[in-house]
Design a protein around this motif. Structure first.
Motif, PDB file in Angstrom:
ATOM      1  N   ASP A  48       0.838  -1.377   0.101  1.00 11.61           N
ATOM      2  CA  ASP A  48       0.102   0.413   0.062  1.00 11.61           C
ATOM      3  C   ASP A  48       1.368   1.059  -0.041  1.00 11.61           C
ATOM      4  O   ASP A  48       0.490   2.520  -0.476  1.00 11.61           O
ATOM      5  N   SER A  49       1.965   1.092   1.033  1.00 10.10           N
ATOM      6  CA  SER A  49       3.094   1.835   0.521  1.00 10.10           C
ATOM      7  C   SER A  49       3.529   2.090  -0.678  1.00 10.10           C
ATOM      8  O   SER A  49       4.081   4.025  -0.951  1.00 10.10           O
ATOM      9  N   LEU A  50       4.463   1.383  -1.406  1.00 15.69           N
ATOM     10  CA  LEU A  50       4.318   1.124  -2.688  1.00 15.69           C
ATOM     11  C   LEU A  50       2.742   2.185  -4.261  1.00 15.69           C
ATOM     12  O   LEU A  50       3.863   3.022  -4.393  1.00 15.69           O
ATOM     13  N   ALA A  51       2.012   1.704  -3.490  1.00 16.61           N
ATOM     14  CA  ALA A  51       1.237   2.335  -4.498  1.00 16.61           C
ATOM     15  C   ALA A  51       0.469   4.040  -4.243  1.00 16.61           C
ATOM     16  O   ALA A  51      -0.060   4.590  -4.594  1.00 16.61           O
ATOM     17  N   SER A  52       1.305   4.598  -3.271  1.00 15.91           N
ATOM     18  CA  SER A  52       1.091   5.395  -2.527  1.00 15.91           C
ATOM     19  C   SER A  52       2.126   6.582  -2.900  1.00 15.91           C
ATOM     20  O   SER A  52       2.212   7.618  -2.957  1.00 15.91           O
ATOM     21  N   GLY A  71       6.757   3.581  -7.201  1.00 19.15           N
ATOM     22  CA  GLY A  71       6.446   2.546  -6.625  1.00 19.15           C
ATOM     23  C   GLY A  71       6.246   0.937  -7.178  1.00 19.15           C
ATOM     24  O   GLY A  71       6.982  -0.286  -7.663  1.00 19.15           O
ATOM     25  N   ASN A  72       6.200   1.373  -8.571  1.00 15.49           N
ATOM     26  CA  ASN A  72       6.039   0.213  -9.908  1.00 15.49           C
ATOM     27  C   ASN A  72       5.375  -1.062  -9.020  1.00 15.49           C
ATOM     28  O   ASN A  72       5.419  -2.271  -9.673  1.00 15.49           O
ATOM     29  N   ILE A  73       3.982  -0.613  -8.891  1.00 12.64           N
ATOM     30  CA  ILE A  73       3.417  -1.431  -8.958  1.00 12.64           C
ATOM     31  C   ILE A  73       1.699  -1.112  -8.769  1.00 12.64           C
ATOM     32  O   ILE A  73       1.162  -2.661  -8.738  1.00 12.64           O
ATOM     33  N   VAL A  74       1.557  -0.084  -9.094  1.00 12.96           N
ATOM     34  CA  VAL A  74      -0.063  -0.459  -9.215  1.00 12.96           C
ATOM     35  C   VAL A  74      -0.002  -0.471 -11.149  1.00 12.96           C
ATOM     36  O   VAL A  74       0.798   0.147 -11.797  1.00 12.96           O
TER      37      VAL A  74
END
Length: 330
Positions: free
Chosen positions: A47-51, A55-58
């Protein structure tokens, strides 16, 4: 009729990146058979990476993060769920490829949903969340590799984080002697309180020098850290033992040799909570509600926050400032 509701929305357009609370309608939610009134969510590393912008996760924007949610079914097109059912939804594409739990309402595919097991409240389920589920899955896999308390101590790296904290607590409850590894001297009391038998420093686990084989110290390990520390742990596992790895906070490379595997029969167990099969998922949640359930789940809660506080809290996990779990009350 539901008109509008609050959600944390992350958006990225060209050079503009925003994280803020917005009002959405049901038309803004993704496709899915089950509409859920979300009561609780949790804060995870993903969730922190998505923010953050890199973050390369979304998968696509805009998105509502939050890979965990617990709530009550409002409506369902699937006969397995009906209005009023209390349910859990974690992992899969939630909060990554489609909008997730940081919203007062969420729409989720039915095949991603777990009925809230007897023995857990919705709040308790989100104190556990993906972090606790991952820890429990790690312990289950170690058990399947024939780990027993009589074989000696079990190491938990990154012990103050969400996965680490739950691993320490679950293993301790099951009668294991747990060595908890942390770089935070200020958290020794916390680790003792949640069940650690011994606390070791990060340097005791990995002193900066990688060895093909080291002294055999631990019968098994739960490792949410990865990288060079994982290579060091593998070299110190006792004959026939195993390491359950679920994270990469220390990096993605694994500069290990084959010696622990071919000379000591050590097993490296990959732990994936995202696409974990539903039959295993149900088994793990059942155990989290029964023999894995901790007597005082609240002691693993660092803080309970509101949706409005989320933008300030999310970056703390990326800075290594988290201890235990942060849950979000929707």
């Amino acid at each position: 009729m539901i008109q509008q509701f609050d959600a944390l929305v992350v958006n990225k357009q060209d050079d503009q990146f925003t994280v803020n609370i917005q009002q959405l309608s049901l038309d803004d939610l993704p496709q899915g058979e089950v509409l859920i009134r979300v009561h609780y969510s949790g804060v995870n590393y993903k969730d922190s990476l998505a923010s953050i912008p890199n973050g390369n996760i979304v998968s696509s924007y805009p998105i509502v993060p939050g890979i965990d949610m617990a709530g009550v079914v409002v409506s369902s097109e699937d006969s397995r769920f009906k209005e009023g059912d209390e349910v859990i939804a974690t992992s899969y594409g939630i909060g990554v490829s489609q909008s997730g739990g940081y919203s007062q309402f969420a729409r989720v595919p039915a095949e991603w949903i777990v009925p809230l097991p007897d023995g857990l409240t919705m709040k308790e389920a989100m104190i556990i969340g993906t972090a606790g589920f991952t820890a429990a899955l790690s312990v289950l896999r170690l058990e399947e590799n024939n780990l027993t308390p009589e074989q000696g101590s079990v190491l938990v790296t990154g012990a103050t984080g969400g996965v680490g904290s739950f691993a320490v607590s679950i293993l301790s409850k099951l009668g294991y002697s747990v060595e908890a590894s942390t770089g935070k001297e200020s958290e020794h009391g916390y680790l003792k309180a949640i069940g650690a038998s011994t606390i070791v420093s990060r340097e005791d686990v990995y002193d900066g020098k990688l060895r093909a084989l080291g002294k055999q110290k631990w019968s098994g390990a739960v490792d949410p850290v990865g990288g060079e520390p994982l290579a060091s742990v593998l070299s110190q596992i006792k004959y026939g033992g195993a390491v359950a790895v679920s994270g990469l906070t220390a990096g993605t490379s694994l500069p290990a040799t084959v010696f622990p595997f071919i000379l000591r029969g050590v097993n490296l167990l990959g732990i994936d909570s995202v696409n974990c099969p539903m039959d295993t998922r149900l088994k793990v949640w059942h155990r989290l509600a029964t023999d894995f359930k901790l007597e005082d789940l609240e002691q693993l809660v660092q803080q309970e926050i509101t949706l409005k506080e989320l933008p300030d809290v999310l970056p703390t996990l990326l800075k290594g400032e988290a201890r235990g779990r942060t849950i979000v009350k929707l």
